[in-house]
Every structure is written in structure tokens, then in C-alpha cells.
Design an enzyme around this catalytic site. Structure first.
Site, PDB file in Angstrom:
ATOM      1  N   GLY A   1       0.858  -0.883   0.098  1.00  0.00           N
ATOM      2  CA  GLY A   1      -0.028  -0.021   0.098  1.00  0.00           C
ATOM      3  C   GLY A   1       0.638   1.243   0.132  1.00  0.00           C
TER       4      GLY A   1
ATOM      5  CD  GLU B   1      17.129   2.573  -5.141  1.00  0.00           C
ATOM      6  OE1 GLU B   1      16.192   1.971  -5.862  1.00  0.00           O
ATOM      7  OE2 GLU B   1      17.210   2.947  -4.201  1.00  0.00           O
TER       8      GLU B   1
ATOM      9  CG  ASN C   1      10.660   8.735 -14.774  1.00  0.00           C
ATOM     10  OD1 ASN C   1      11.514   8.039 -13.896  1.00  0.00           O
ATOM     11  ND2 ASN C   1      10.862   8.404 -16.050  1.00  0.00           N
TER      12      ASN C   1
END
Length: 387
Positions: free
Chosen positions: A134, A249, A373
């Protein structure tokens, strides 16, 4: 071609040698197994040991912890070669660039010595458990809880979309450890999964792309891990720790996207030179030339941006906004380039035996994971406010 004779400013003779070594390893051990891994939804467990023996795991972790002793540049060239080869099954980036660096950058000396050598050899496979059913990109809404009971953390909750979920031996878990709201209550706790009671691997997730990459749900039911497994021994700082590591990352995802663009362009150039229609090679048609000219030019732009950001990161100067811009642009282009290249293959582009089909489906998730994005654009826009 405009993508030839390109060299980033941070590349050295050492990274050249590593690139060649990685290219040969991928050609020998990765590419021939892509379809098999796709059918099995995972690489073989033994493959991680092969990668460790080849020195391709934890390349930027210091030698004293079993790593390669390199910099982010070494991780970048390995990821570039994987992108050029069209691989999406072996997620070394999660293992070596993300999980290993959480432990190295944030862990105690004892934690580094306990986990990093095994990760570098391939004896331990790393995963990070952030996303919940969730939450998605909203890390501050995480519900997995960890309560201290004597000298153990008792963890309850579930995670989803966990890369390396099938083989993971070491999992960095984002859990709520106190009652403070939002990110203030989060901590990072490491679980060693072997024979761990209360730890359960859920179903293998059936994805439209990256089908060879092992992605699972994970469940924790009264799962007990030592109190000493609190990463860095710091409680309640998990959100800050995540924010410190996310730029790296996102940069490795950007590198993956830009190199996948190049892989798609080169694969398509080979095809249109060989395939004929109406009595001439497909490359003889102006539309083919225009499409490939656009894709090659955009790929060069993506490579330039990601290499610029890589140089900044090696120097310790990369900002969150710059990493976000690289991730957003490269992953958007990855989908666009793969789509236009596939069109030049005609019906064959829709066949799984052709690498371009996998490049197309594999690209879509790049705009979602590591922060969508849309989130990247928000992070970029924060810098537009005047002081």
C-alpha cells in the site's frame, strides 16, 4: 556511428580492462541463459558464485571487506555492459551498488565484516525491502513494524516487488520502530534469512518485463533478528539513511537506461543492414535512417548526461536533483528508443526470440522503480525555488 569512439572523462585503463572482462563474462555466462532465466523467473543460485569468482560483485567495496577496491566507475562499466547486452535478469546493481553500500556506508565495523565478504564472493545475495503493497513511492507510509524485545527485534509486516527475493540471504528491511509520524519512526534492520523463523518468501510475481529477474513478495510474522542487526546501530534514522543512498541508486538506474538505449540501437542497426524489403536492405529506406538517427542522437545525449553525473558522483558532488534528472531522462528515453527500434523489426519485433522484444518490455518499469519519474520531476523542481 556517432556512438563509437565515445569515452567518458572518468574512464581509465583499469576500467577499460574491467569492461572487457565483464563483456566476456556476460557473453559467456549471461547472454546464452537469458531465455532459460526468463522461463524460470530467476537466475541460478550458483550464478552468483560464478560472478563472485569473476570479481564482478561489490566492485566498489574496499578490499578489506572482500570487495574489488574500486570506485563507482567500476560499477558503472559493469552495468553499461549488462545494458548493452540487453540483460535484465541479473540485478547486480541491487546487490552490489545498493545493498552492499547501505551496509558499507551506514553499517558498523562489525556489520561490514560480517556481511560484505560473503556478498563479494557470492555466498550471500543481497536484497532491500522497502516497498509495501500500500505504499509504492511513499516510504513515509510504511507499516512494517519492528519492536525491541530484550536483545531482539520482533518484525511483522510484508513487502512486495522485492528484487532478488528468491535467493536473498541478507535483506535490509525498512521498518517502523517507534510511534513518531512519517519518516521519523523508520529504521533499517538487516535480516539473515537462512533458517529464520517467521520469514516467508511469497509468490513469484508475474511481470510483463524483466521476467528473468527474481521478484517476490516477502512476509515477516513475529520474525526475530538480533538487536545488533539495526543498521549502524542507529534507531529512527532510516528515512534520512534512505535519502542519503537514493541518489546512487537512481544513478545506476540511469546508467542502465542509457546503456540499454545503446544496446537497442546497435541491435537494430545490425537487423536493418541484414533484413531486406522490396528488394533492398531496410537501412536503404529514409524512414529507417531518420528513426535510427533520432535514436542514436538521443542515446548519445543520455550517455553524456549519465557520464557527467557519474563523474560528479565519483568526486562526491552529485546532488539529488542531478541524479533524479539522469534517472528521469534516461529511463524515459529507454522506453521511447526501444519502442521505435522494435517498430523497425516489424512483426519479428513482437517475437520473444528477438532481443528487441525483451528490451521493449524490460524498459517499462524503469520509469517506475527507484522512485517514479513523476517523483523525479518533483525533486528536480525543488531547486527552482528562490532563497
Amino acid at each position: 556511428m556517432i556512438l563509437d569512439n565515445y569515452r567518458a572523462t572518468w574512464e581509465t585503463e583499469e576500467t577499460d580492462a574491467l569492461r572487457q572482462h565483464a563483456r566476456e563474462f556476460i557473453a559467456r555466462e549471461v547472454t546464452p541463459n537469458e531465455l532459460k532465466w526468463e522461463e524460470n523467473h530467476q537466475v541460478e543460485r550458483e550464478f552468483w558464485n560464478k560472478a563472485g569468482e569473476a570479481g564482478l560483485l561489490c566492485a566498489s567495496i574496499p578490499e578489506e571487506y572482500g570487495g574489488g577496491g574500486g570506485t563507482f566507475a567500476h560499477e558503472a562499466v559493469i552495468q553499461q555492459e549488462l545494458g548493452l547486452a540487453g540483460d535484465s535478469a541479473w540485478h547486480n546493481g541491487v546487490h552490489s551498488v545498493i545493498v552492499a553500500h547501505y551496509i558499507y556506508q551506514l553499517g558498523t565495523e562489525e556489520q561490514r565484516k560480517r556481511w560484505l565478504p560473503g556478498m563479494a564472493s557470492g555466498e550471500l545475495v543481497g536484497a532491500i525491502a522497502m516497498t509495501e503493497p500500500g505504499t509504492g513511492s511513499d516510504l513515509q507510509a510504511i507499516k512494517t513494524r519492528a519492536e525491541l524485545d530484550g536483545d531482539e527485534w520482533v518484525i511483522n509486516g510484508s513487502k512486495t516487488f522485492i528484487t532478488n527475493g528468491t535467493h536473498c540471504d541478507v535483506v535490509v528491511i525498512v521498518a517502523r520502530t517507534n510511534e513518531q509520524p512519517g519518516g521519523k519512526g523508520l529504521s533499517l534492520i538487516v535480516a539473515e534469512t537462512k533458517d529464520l523463523e517467521g520469514f516467508e518468501r511469497g509468490r513469484v510475481l508475474d511481470k510483463i518485463g524483466q521476467r528473468g529477474q527474481d521478484t517476490r513478495e516477502l512476509f515477516f510474522t513475529d520474525m526475530r533478528v538480533p538487536a545488533d542487526n539495526l543498521l549502524g546501530g542507529v534507531e529512527g534514522k532510516g528515512f534520512i539513511q534512505l535519502m542519503q543512498q537514493l541518489p546512487q541508486e537512481r544513478l545506476i538506474l540511469a546508467i542502465a537506461g542509457a546503456s540499454a538505449c545503446e544496446g537497442a540501437v546497435r541491435e537494430t542497426i545490425r537487423y536493418v543492414n541484414e533484413r531486406e524489403a522490396f528488394g533492398r536492405p531496410l537501412l536503404g529506406f529514409q524512414n529507417t535512417q531518420f528513426v535510427l538517427a533520432e535514436c542514436a542522437s538521443e542515446t548519445l545525449a543520455a550517455k553524456t548526461l549519465t557520464d557527467h553525473c557519474t563523474g560528479l558522483h565519483i568526486e562526491g558532488k552529485l546532488t539529488t536533483a542531478q541524479a533524479s534528472a539522469a534517472k528521469y531522462l534516461a529511463s524515459d528515453l529507454q522506453s521511447s528508443v526501444a519502442d521505435r527500434c522494435l517498430q523497425l523489426f516489424g512483426g519479428y519485433g513482437f517475437m520473444r526470440e528477438y532481443p528487441i522484444s525483451r528490451m521493449y518490455t524490460d524498459a517499462r518499469v524503469q520509469r517506475i522503480y527507484g522512485g517514479t519519474n513523476e517523483i523525479m520531476k518533483l525533486l528536480i523542481a525543488r531547486e527552482f525555488k528562490l532563497d
